[in-house]
Design a protein around this motif. Sequence first.
Motif, mmCIF file in Angstrom:
data_model
loop_
_atom_site.group_PDB
_atom_site.id
_atom_site.type_symbol
_atom_site.label_atom_id
_atom_site.label_comp_id
_atom_site.label_asym_id
_atom_site.label_seq_id
_atom_site.Cartn_x
_atom_site.Cartn_y
_atom_site.Cartn_z
ATOM 1 N N ALA A 45 -1.238 -14.393 19.642
ATOM 2 C CA ALA A 45 -1.296 -15.418 18.724
ATOM 3 C C ALA A 45 -2.489 -15.342 17.645
ATOM 4 C CB ALA A 45 -1.772 -16.774 19.429
ATOM 5 N N PHE A 46 -3.697 -14.615 18.121
ATOM 6 C CA PHE A 46 -4.702 -14.359 17.139
ATOM 7 C C PHE A 46 -4.250 -13.337 16.123
ATOM 8 C CE2 PHE A 46 -7.994 -10.815 16.518
ATOM 9 C CZ PHE A 46 -8.857 -11.683 15.667
ATOM 10 N N ASN A 47 -3.385 -12.301 16.621
ATOM 11 C CA ASN A 47 -3.070 -11.380 15.608
ATOM 12 C C ASN A 47 -2.023 -11.996 14.639
ATOM 13 O OD1 ASN A 47 -4.488 -9.089 16.653
ATOM 14 N ND2 ASN A 47 -2.955 -8.990 18.096
ATOM 15 N N GLN A 48 -1.283 -13.088 15.178
ATOM 16 C CA GLN A 48 -0.463 -13.567 14.084
ATOM 17 C C GLN A 48 -1.045 -14.565 12.892
ATOM 18 O OE1 GLN A 48 3.251 -13.854 14.640
ATOM 19 N NE2 GLN A 48 3.221 -12.269 15.898
ATOM 20 N N LEU A 49 -2.423 -14.979 13.265
ATOM 21 C CA LEU A 49 -3.116 -15.822 12.299
ATOM 22 C C LEU A 49 -3.254 -15.189 10.915
ATOM 23 C CD1 LEU A 49 -6.023 -16.900 14.572
ATOM 24 C CD2 LEU A 49 -4.098 -18.112 14.027
ATOM 25 N N ASP A 50 -3.243 -15.842 9.908
ATOM 26 C CA ASP A 50 -3.524 -15.628 8.668
ATOM 27 C C ASP A 50 -4.921 -15.635 8.122
ATOM 28 O OD1 ASP A 50 -2.727 -14.757 5.954
ATOM 29 O OD2 ASP A 50 -2.299 -16.720 5.493
ATOM 30 N N LEU A 51 -5.567 -14.693 8.852
ATOM 31 C CA LEU A 51 -7.003 -14.689 8.444
ATOM 32 C C LEU A 51 -7.184 -13.611 7.261
ATOM 33 C CD1 LEU A 51 -8.274 -14.503 12.177
ATOM 34 C CD2 LEU A 51 -8.385 -16.331 10.830
ATOM 35 N N THR A 52 -8.373 -13.877 6.617
ATOM 36 C CA THR A 52 -8.843 -12.941 5.688
ATOM 37 C C THR A 52 -9.629 -11.718 6.482
ATOM 38 O OG1 THR A 52 -11.285 -13.765 5.524
ATOM 39 C CG2 THR A 52 -9.633 -14.674 4.029
#
Length: 111
Positions: A45-52
């Motif tokens: 789930a963390f890896n799927q986040l759209d983070l800068t």
Amino acid sequence: MCDKEFKELVKIAVEKLKDESVLKLLQADVSYQKDSKDEGYAEDAFNQLDLTEEQREVCQRLIDCREKQDFEYGTHAYIAGLMDAFHIMAVLFPEKWDTERIMKALSCKSR
């Protein structure tokens, strides 16, 4: 022979032993296996986040710091367990165990 080099050799030996013995226990622990799967789902789930990139680096730094701290804690907890075992053996068999010498060797301070 209570110096930084000796302490590091003890840590290396303990980490090797710990890795083998703890792994066997964790593989048989149903609760740990569930927690491990949950961690995998959370990481996905963390890896799927759209983070800068900057946000991802901050998060990864936090994860890395916690993992390193957990590893060190585990090593020291294992050493503490060994020290406790030596202490118990010294109480049960005082003529065979020099607890003071063992404790001094395992808990020596860096110079």
